[in-house]
Write a protein that holds these residues in place. Structure first.
Motif, mmCIF file in Angstrom:
data_model
loop_
_atom_site.group_PDB
_atom_site.id
_atom_site.type_symbol
_atom_site.label_atom_id
_atom_site.label_comp_id
_atom_site.label_asym_id
_atom_site.label_seq_id
_atom_site.Cartn_x
_atom_site.Cartn_y
_atom_site.Cartn_z
ATOM 1 N N HIS A 303 0.817 -1.050 -0.275
ATOM 2 C CA HIS A 303 -0.102 0.124 0.168
ATOM 3 C C HIS A 303 1.073 1.180 -0.023
ATOM 4 O O HIS A 303 1.708 1.532 0.955
ATOM 5 C CB HIS A 303 -1.005 0.034 1.213
ATOM 6 C CG HIS A 303 -1.661 1.160 1.388
ATOM 7 N ND1 HIS A 303 -2.730 1.373 0.191
ATOM 8 C CD2 HIS A 303 -2.006 2.206 2.167
ATOM 9 C CE1 HIS A 303 -3.330 2.543 0.683
ATOM 10 N NE2 HIS A 303 -2.904 2.903 1.739
ATOM 11 N N ASP A 304 0.999 1.823 -1.201
ATOM 12 C CA ASP A 304 2.031 2.975 -1.348
ATOM 13 C C ASP A 304 1.655 4.187 -0.813
ATOM 14 O O ASP A 304 0.814 5.211 -1.696
ATOM 15 C CB ASP A 304 2.349 2.917 -2.808
ATOM 16 C CG ASP A 304 3.818 3.742 -3.009
ATOM 17 O OD1 ASP A 304 4.376 4.228 -2.141
ATOM 18 O OD2 ASP A 304 3.825 4.189 -4.299
ATOM 19 N N ASP A 306 0.817 7.897 -0.011
ATOM 20 C CA ASP A 306 1.351 9.182 -0.794
ATOM 21 C C ASP A 306 1.427 10.145 0.547
ATOM 22 O O ASP A 306 0.835 10.293 1.253
ATOM 23 C CB ASP A 306 0.481 9.753 -1.776
ATOM 24 C CG ASP A 306 1.023 11.182 -2.348
ATOM 25 O OD1 ASP A 306 0.633 11.333 -3.472
ATOM 26 O OD2 ASP A 306 1.828 11.634 -1.719
ATOM 27 N N ASP A 311 -3.016 9.473 0.700
ATOM 28 C CA ASP A 311 -3.721 8.487 0.008
ATOM 29 C C ASP A 311 -2.786 7.701 -0.962
ATOM 30 O O ASP A 311 -1.752 8.399 -1.250
ATOM 31 C CB ASP A 311 -4.738 9.146 -1.073
ATOM 32 C CG ASP A 311 -5.610 8.231 -1.526
ATOM 33 O OD1 ASP A 311 -5.780 7.068 -1.124
ATOM 34 O OD2 ASP A 311 -6.341 8.780 -2.624
ATOM 35 N N GLY A 312 -2.842 6.633 -1.337
ATOM 36 C CA GLY A 312 -2.005 5.857 -2.121
ATOM 37 C C GLY A 312 -2.645 4.871 -2.937
ATOM 38 O O GLY A 312 -3.795 4.364 -2.626
ATOM 39 N N ARG A 313 -1.735 4.136 -3.825
ATOM 40 C CA ARG A 313 -2.386 2.989 -4.609
ATOM 41 C C ARG A 313 -1.734 1.547 -4.000
ATOM 42 O O ARG A 313 -0.925 1.694 -3.258
ATOM 43 C CB ARG A 313 -1.508 3.127 -6.130
ATOM 44 C CG ARG A 313 -2.133 4.309 -6.774
ATOM 45 C CD ARG A 313 -1.908 3.818 -8.259
ATOM 46 N NE ARG A 313 -2.904 2.934 -8.936
ATOM 47 C CZ ARG A 313 -3.098 2.536 -9.951
ATOM 48 N NH1 ARG A 313 -2.365 3.101 -10.729
ATOM 49 N NH2 ARG A 313 -3.978 1.363 -10.322
ATOM 50 N N ASP A 314 -2.419 0.718 -4.295
ATOM 51 C CA ASP A 314 -2.163 -0.615 -3.952
ATOM 52 C C ASP A 314 -1.369 -1.338 -5.325
ATOM 53 O O ASP A 314 -1.664 -1.324 -6.431
ATOM 54 C CB ASP A 314 -3.219 -1.412 -3.539
ATOM 55 C CG ASP A 314 -3.932 -0.975 -2.310
ATOM 56 O OD1 ASP A 314 -3.138 -0.652 -1.315
ATOM 57 O OD2 ASP A 314 -4.965 -0.726 -2.192
ATOM 58 N N TYR A 315 -0.417 -2.228 -4.811
ATOM 59 C CA TYR A 315 0.350 -3.138 -5.805
ATOM 60 C C TYR A 315 0.539 -4.603 -5.321
ATOM 61 O O TYR A 315 0.600 -4.588 -4.214
ATOM 62 C CB TYR A 315 1.675 -2.631 -6.004
ATOM 63 C CG TYR A 315 1.663 -0.980 -6.810
ATOM 64 C CD1 TYR A 315 1.801 -0.815 -8.052
ATOM 65 C CD2 TYR A 315 1.707 0.030 -5.782
ATOM 66 C CE1 TYR A 315 1.785 0.573 -8.553
ATOM 67 C CE2 TYR A 315 1.723 1.399 -6.492
ATOM 68 C CZ TYR A 315 1.777 1.533 -7.716
ATOM 69 O OH TYR A 315 1.747 2.941 -8.339
ATOM 70 N N PRO A 335 -0.557 -2.684 -10.639
ATOM 71 C CA PRO A 335 -1.265 -1.964 -9.700
ATOM 72 C C PRO A 335 -2.737 -2.941 -9.567
ATOM 73 O O PRO A 335 -2.928 -3.592 -10.335
ATOM 74 C CB PRO A 335 -1.587 -0.774 -10.694
ATOM 75 C CG PRO A 335 -0.436 -0.924 -11.811
ATOM 76 C CD PRO A 335 -0.198 -2.411 -11.921
ATOM 77 N N THR A 337 -6.708 -2.251 -8.489
ATOM 78 C CA THR A 337 -7.908 -1.458 -8.457
ATOM 79 C C THR A 337 -8.865 -2.234 -7.711
ATOM 80 O O THR A 337 -8.992 -3.417 -7.595
ATOM 81 C CB THR A 337 -8.446 -0.961 -9.868
ATOM 82 O OG1 THR A 337 -8.625 -2.218 -10.642
ATOM 83 C CG2 THR A 337 -7.442 -0.078 -10.363
#
Length: 348
Positions: A303-304, A306, A311-315, A335, A337
């Motif tokens: 969970h990247d 920011d 807030d961040g993206r998941d990979y 990535p 979603t």
């Protein structure tokens, strides 16, 4: 990552050959995986974390490179670094005679130190152990950098019904610390940990079972490589089914299920139980008409966050065997979603 009848990471010859493999050109598809470049092989059983502006991947190691390391400033360009260990810790050599590898690490940041759980075993045996190493930083140029081995965490023997490899650490929403692990035998187990030591809270307590595949007549039904994610009010359990470590003949794939409680029960989207070999397919091999990336599995998660807005993206990070490079175990990152139905989808 693992072993019952099969090895869970490549044999030495494959590792050496893969290290020299060049990455064939691939037509751009707009995915992160299509842009990955640099030192991508051999990567087996990867986990990923970010410290500052640098991403770090740790993966299975062999010989004198015990736990491979890689770094990237952008998730695209990867550079291999020094291994965490160049020899097995003394305790591991004594506990698991005949072992010469460290498998399936797990990385996390807890109480001011990075925790690296790792596996020591031999092919086809559940005489296995999970160890722990810690460091205040992942930056090898920092003055305080250095891995300190903390010794044995969990061990299994032929008298146990589980295999103590493939660790994954998580802190639940109540602040309790847990370690999930397992490969083959009776499946995936969950141990509660002492937050101060990172080792079992009650060494005599029996682990909880959270996933298994009932064996069919005539052979095992492999399940291994657990990883638990906390998202959206659910705990999500990823596991790998079938066989890794056979190069392009590997049949590995990744399934996922969710539970309101970290102890389960974990269910797939269709309600199928991971304790009965169910779950929802999350990462599978390429379509038959492509057939390049085989046996995708042993997935980890990032969970990247920011730093600017929280807030961040998941990979999801995993390995797959590249048919265009003699089956080299290769780093893959996709990535993730989250759909309107609340379930994750990997763009791989």
């Amino acid at each position: 990552m693992k072993r019952h009848i099969i090895a869970t990471f490549p044999v030495l010859a494959l590792l050496i050959g893969a290290a020299c493999a060049q990455q064939p050109a691939e037509p751009p598809r707009g995915t992160l995986n299509s842009r990955l470049t640099g030192d991508l092989v051999p990567t087996h059983d990867p986990v990923i974390i970010r410290q500052g502006d640098i991403y770090h991947v740790f993966s299975t190691g062999h010989g004198k490179r015990l736990i491979e390391t890689r770094t990237s400033p952008d998730l695209v360009h990867w550079t291999a670094g020094d291994p965490v260990f160049t020899a097995l810790p003394d305790w591991a050599t004594k506990a698991i005679p005949g072992s010469n590898g460290i498998w399936a690490p797990d990385i996390s940041y807890v109480n001011g130190r990075y925790r690296l759980y790792y596996s020591v075993s031999t092919f086809g045996s559940n005489r296995s152990a999970i160890g722990l190493a810690t460091s205040p930083t992942l930056d090898p140029k920092a003055p305080d950098f250095g891995w300190r081995d903390e010794g044995l965490v969990v061990m299994s023997t032929k008298d146990d019904d589980y295999n103590a490899i493939d660790p994954n650490f998580i802190i639940d929403r109540d602040g309790r610390h847990w370690l999930t692990l397992g490969s083959f035998w009776t499946g995936i187990k969950l141990f509660e940990l002492d937050p101060k030591t990172g080792k079992p809270k009650d060494p005599k307590a029996k682990p909880l079972s959270i996933a298994r595949r009932p064996a069919p007549a005539g052979g095992p039904a492999p399940v291994e490589a657990p990883f638990i994610i906390d998202h959206g009010g659910y705990y999500w359990l990823m596991v790998s089914y079938d066989y890794c470590c056979k190069g392009v003949n590997s049949s590995y794939y990744t399934v996922i299920g969710r539970s309101k409680d970290i102890t389960g029960p974990y269910l797939g989207k269709d309600g199928s139980k991971l304790m009965e070999g169910g779950g929802t397919i999350f990462i599978r091999a390429d379509l038959q008409e492509q057939q390049r990336w085989r046996g995708p599995g042993h997935a980890g998660w990032l969970h990247d966050v920011d730093g600017k807005n929280g807030d961040g993206r998941d990979y999801v990070v995993y390995h797959a065997y590249d048919k265009q490079a003699d089956g080299a175990p290769t780093l893959r990152i996709a990535p993730v979603t989250w759909g309107a139905d609340g379930w994750p989808q990997a763009d791989y």
